[in-house]
Motif scaffolding. Structure first.
Motif, PDB file in Angstrom:
ATOM      1  N   VAL A 191       0.869  -1.172   0.000  1.00  0.00           N
ATOM      2  CA  VAL A 191       0.000   0.000   0.000  1.00  0.00           C
ATOM      3  C   VAL A 191       0.905   1.221   0.000  1.00  0.00           C
ATOM      4  N   VAL A 192       0.652   2.138  -0.910  1.00  0.00           N
ATOM      5  CA  VAL A 192       1.443   3.371  -0.987  1.00  0.00           C
ATOM      6  C   VAL A 192       0.942   4.310   0.103  1.00  0.00           C
ATOM      7  N   SER A 193       1.856   4.759   0.942  1.00  0.00           N
ATOM      8  CA  SER A 193       1.480   5.625   2.057  1.00  0.00           C
ATOM      9  C   SER A 193       1.068   7.008   1.569  1.00  0.00           C
ATOM     10  N   GLN A 194       0.337   7.715   2.409  1.00  0.00           N
ATOM     11  CA  GLN A 194      -0.093   9.077   2.082  1.00  0.00           C
ATOM     12  C   GLN A 194       1.116   9.965   1.799  1.00  0.00           C
ATOM     13  N   GLU A 195       2.199   9.774   2.529  1.00  0.00           N
ATOM     14  CA  GLU A 195       3.397  10.576   2.336  1.00  0.00           C
ATOM     15  C   GLU A 195       4.055  10.308   0.985  1.00  0.00           C
ATOM     16  N   GLU A 196       3.904   9.091   0.462  1.00  0.00           N
ATOM     17  CA  GLU A 196       4.511   8.712  -0.815  1.00  0.00           C
ATOM     18  C   GLU A 196       3.651   9.081  -2.027  1.00  0.00           C
ATOM     19  N   LEU A 197       2.357   9.293  -1.816  1.00  0.00           N
ATOM     20  CA  LEU A 197       1.448   9.539  -2.940  1.00  0.00           C
ATOM     21  C   LEU A 197       1.848  10.733  -3.809  1.00  0.00           C
ATOM     22  N   PRO A 198       2.235  11.881  -3.226  1.00  0.00           N
ATOM     23  CA  PRO A 198       2.597  12.995  -4.111  1.00  0.00           C
ATOM     24  C   PRO A 198       3.747  12.663  -5.052  1.00  0.00           C
ATOM     25  N   VAL A 199       4.825  12.090  -4.543  1.00  0.00           N
ATOM     26  CA  VAL A 199       5.949  11.795  -5.444  1.00  0.00           C
ATOM     27  C   VAL A 199       5.562  10.718  -6.449  1.00  0.00           C
ATOM     28  N   GLU A 200       4.751   9.761  -6.041  1.00  0.00           N
ATOM     29  CA  GLU A 200       4.274   8.731  -6.976  1.00  0.00           C
ATOM     30  C   GLU A 200       3.476   9.387  -8.109  1.00  0.00           C
ATOM     31  N   PHE A 201       2.583  10.296  -7.741  1.00  0.00           N
ATOM     32  CA  PHE A 201       1.772  10.979  -8.747  1.00  0.00           C
ATOM     33  C   PHE A 201       2.645  11.806  -9.686  1.00  0.00           C
ATOM     34  N   PHE A 202       3.487  12.666  -9.114  1.00  0.00           N
ATOM     35  CA  PHE A 202       4.285  13.573  -9.938  1.00  0.00           C
ATOM     36  C   PHE A 202       5.362  12.843 -10.724  1.00  0.00           C
ATOM     37  N   MET A 203       5.863  11.737 -10.205  1.00  0.00           N
ATOM     38  CA  MET A 203       6.864  10.952 -10.930  1.00  0.00           C
ATOM     39  C   MET A 203       6.283  10.458 -12.260  1.00  0.00           C
ATOM     40  N   ASN A 204       5.001  10.234 -12.281  1.00  0.00           N
ATOM     41  CA  ASN A 204       4.331   9.805 -13.511  1.00  0.00           C
ATOM     42  C   ASN A 204       3.830  11.000 -14.315  1.00  0.00           C
ATOM     43  N   ALA A 205       3.024  11.847 -13.704  1.00  0.00           N
ATOM     44  CA  ALA A 205       2.341  12.926 -14.425  1.00  0.00           C
ATOM     45  C   ALA A 205       3.295  13.938 -15.051  1.00  0.00           C
ATOM     46  N   LEU A 206       4.389  14.240 -14.378  1.00  0.00           N
ATOM     47  CA  LEU A 206       5.301  15.248 -14.919  1.00  0.00           C
ATOM     48  C   LEU A 206       6.207  14.707 -16.011  1.00  0.00           C
ATOM     49  N   ARG A 207       6.126  13.420 -16.291  1.00  0.00           N
ATOM     50  CA  ARG A 207       6.846  12.852 -17.441  1.00  0.00           C
ATOM     51  C   ARG A 207       6.235  13.348 -18.750  1.00  0.00           C
ATOM     52  N   LEU A 208       4.955  13.705 -18.692  1.00  0.00           N
ATOM     53  CA  LEU A 208       4.265  14.198 -19.882  1.00  0.00           C
ATOM     54  C   LEU A 208       4.654  15.652 -20.118  1.00  0.00           C
ATOM     55  N   ARG A 209       5.095  15.958 -21.323  1.00  0.00           N
ATOM     56  CA  ARG A 209       5.535  17.322 -21.648  1.00  0.00           C
ATOM     57  C   ARG A 209       4.447  18.345 -21.339  1.00  0.00           C
ATOM     58  N   ASP A 210       3.197  18.015 -21.620  1.00  0.00           N
ATOM     59  CA  ASP A 210       2.094  18.938 -21.382  1.00  0.00           C
ATOM     60  C   ASP A 210       1.536  18.851 -19.972  1.00  0.00           C
ATOM     61  N   GLY A 211       2.051  17.944 -19.148  1.00  0.00           N
ATOM     62  CA  GLY A 211       1.542  17.792 -17.796  1.00  0.00           C
ATOM     63  C   GLY A 211       0.125  17.243 -17.784  1.00  0.00           C
ATOM     64  N   VAL A 212      -0.576  17.515 -16.687  1.00  0.00           N
ATOM     65  CA  VAL A 212      -1.941  17.015 -16.506  1.00  0.00           C
ATOM     66  C   VAL A 212      -2.788  18.108 -15.860  1.00  0.00           C
ATOM     67  N   PRO A 213      -4.116  17.993 -15.962  1.00  0.00           N
ATOM     68  CA  PRO A 213      -4.978  18.951 -15.260  1.00  0.00           C
ATOM     69  C   PRO A 213      -4.711  18.895 -13.749  1.00  0.00           C
ATOM     70  N   ALA A 214      -4.704  20.043 -13.096  1.00  0.00           N
ATOM     71  CA  ALA A 214      -4.401  20.106 -11.665  1.00  0.00           C
ATOM     72  C   ALA A 214      -5.382  19.300 -10.820  1.00  0.00           C
ATOM     73  N   ASP A 215      -6.643  19.233 -11.242  1.00  0.00           N
ATOM     74  CA  ASP A 215      -7.623  18.501 -10.437  1.00  0.00           C
ATOM     75  C   ASP A 215      -7.383  16.992 -10.429  1.00  0.00           C
ATOM     76  N   TRP A 216      -6.541  16.500 -11.332  1.00  0.00           N
ATOM     77  CA  TRP A 216      -6.204  15.071 -11.310  1.00  0.00           C
ATOM     78  C   TRP A 216      -5.456  14.698 -10.045  1.00  0.00           C
ATOM     79  N   PHE A 217      -4.712  15.623  -9.460  1.00  0.00           N
ATOM     80  CA  PHE A 217      -3.971  15.286  -8.240  1.00  0.00           C
ATOM     81  C   PHE A 217      -4.945  14.784  -7.177  1.00  0.00           C
ATOM     82  N   THR A 218      -6.014  15.524  -6.940  1.00  0.00           N
ATOM     83  CA  THR A 218      -6.993  15.122  -5.928  1.00  0.00           C
ATOM     84  C   THR A 218      -7.767  13.890  -6.371  1.00  0.00           C
ATOM     85  N   GLU A 219      -8.184  13.873  -7.646  1.00  0.00           N
ATOM     86  CA  GLU A 219      -8.936  12.722  -8.170  1.00  0.00           C
ATOM     87  C   GLU A 219      -8.165  11.427  -8.019  1.00  0.00           C
ATOM     88  N   ARG A 220      -6.852  11.467  -8.262  1.00  0.00           N
ATOM     89  CA  ARG A 220      -6.082  10.229  -8.365  1.00  0.00           C
ATOM     90  C   ARG A 220      -5.260   9.897  -7.125  1.00  0.00           C
TER      91      ARG A 220
END
Length: 144
Positions: free
Chosen positions: A69-98
């Motif tokens: 289980v990914v801890s709450q403390e690890e979730l931000p880096v897990e999210f950004f490690m994936n989402a910021l790989r995209l040149r155009d990034g992602v919608p900001a509301d995806w952080f909360t959604e995902r």
């Protein structure tokens, strides 16, 4: 280049990989496969299968090698490690959604990275600048 390590013709990006980089869920099928699942209770679980095909096919051995289980403390880096790989990034509301976390959870880090010129100054989108894209590891380290 639509992703840090992927190129394609315009509008012909890999939908398969884009799901990973968009922090979507996926099922790992086969020997050595990994999966990521968002559970109804808000937890995110990573699972991986045994690597060796012979072990995977042996009915006496469990095919699931591990689960975490990914801890709450690890979730931000897990999210950004994936989402910021995209040149155009992602919608900001995806952080909360995902992640299930409010964007305010990382607001100070986002503000610092924007001030350093590493993230675009757009509250509706989470994306790196050209400099941030070149120095993605530095950006990600800020979330650790």
């Amino acid at each position: 280049q639509y992703e840090v390590s992927a190129w394609s013709r315009d509008n012909e990006h890999s939908r398969h990989n884009t799901n990973y980089w968009s922090f979507g869920d996926y099922i790992g099928i086969g020997a050595g496969a990994h999966g990521k699942h968002s559970l109804l209770d808000g937890r995110m679980v990573r699972r991986w299968k045994t690597r060796l095909p012979a072990d995977y096919l042996d009915r006496q051995k469990p095919y699931l090698a591990g689960e975490a289980v990914v801890s709450q403390e690890e979730l931000p880096v897990e999210f950004f490690m994936n989402a910021l790989r995209l040149r155009d990034g992602v919608p900001a509301d995806w952080f909360t959604e995902r992640t299930g976390l409010p964007l305010s959870y990382v607001a100070d880090t986002l503000a610092r990275l924007r001030a350093q010129g590493l993230l675009v100054n757009d509250s509706s989108r989470l994306a790196t600048t050209k400099q941030g894209f070149r120095h993605l590891d530095t950006v990600l380290q800020a979330f650790m």
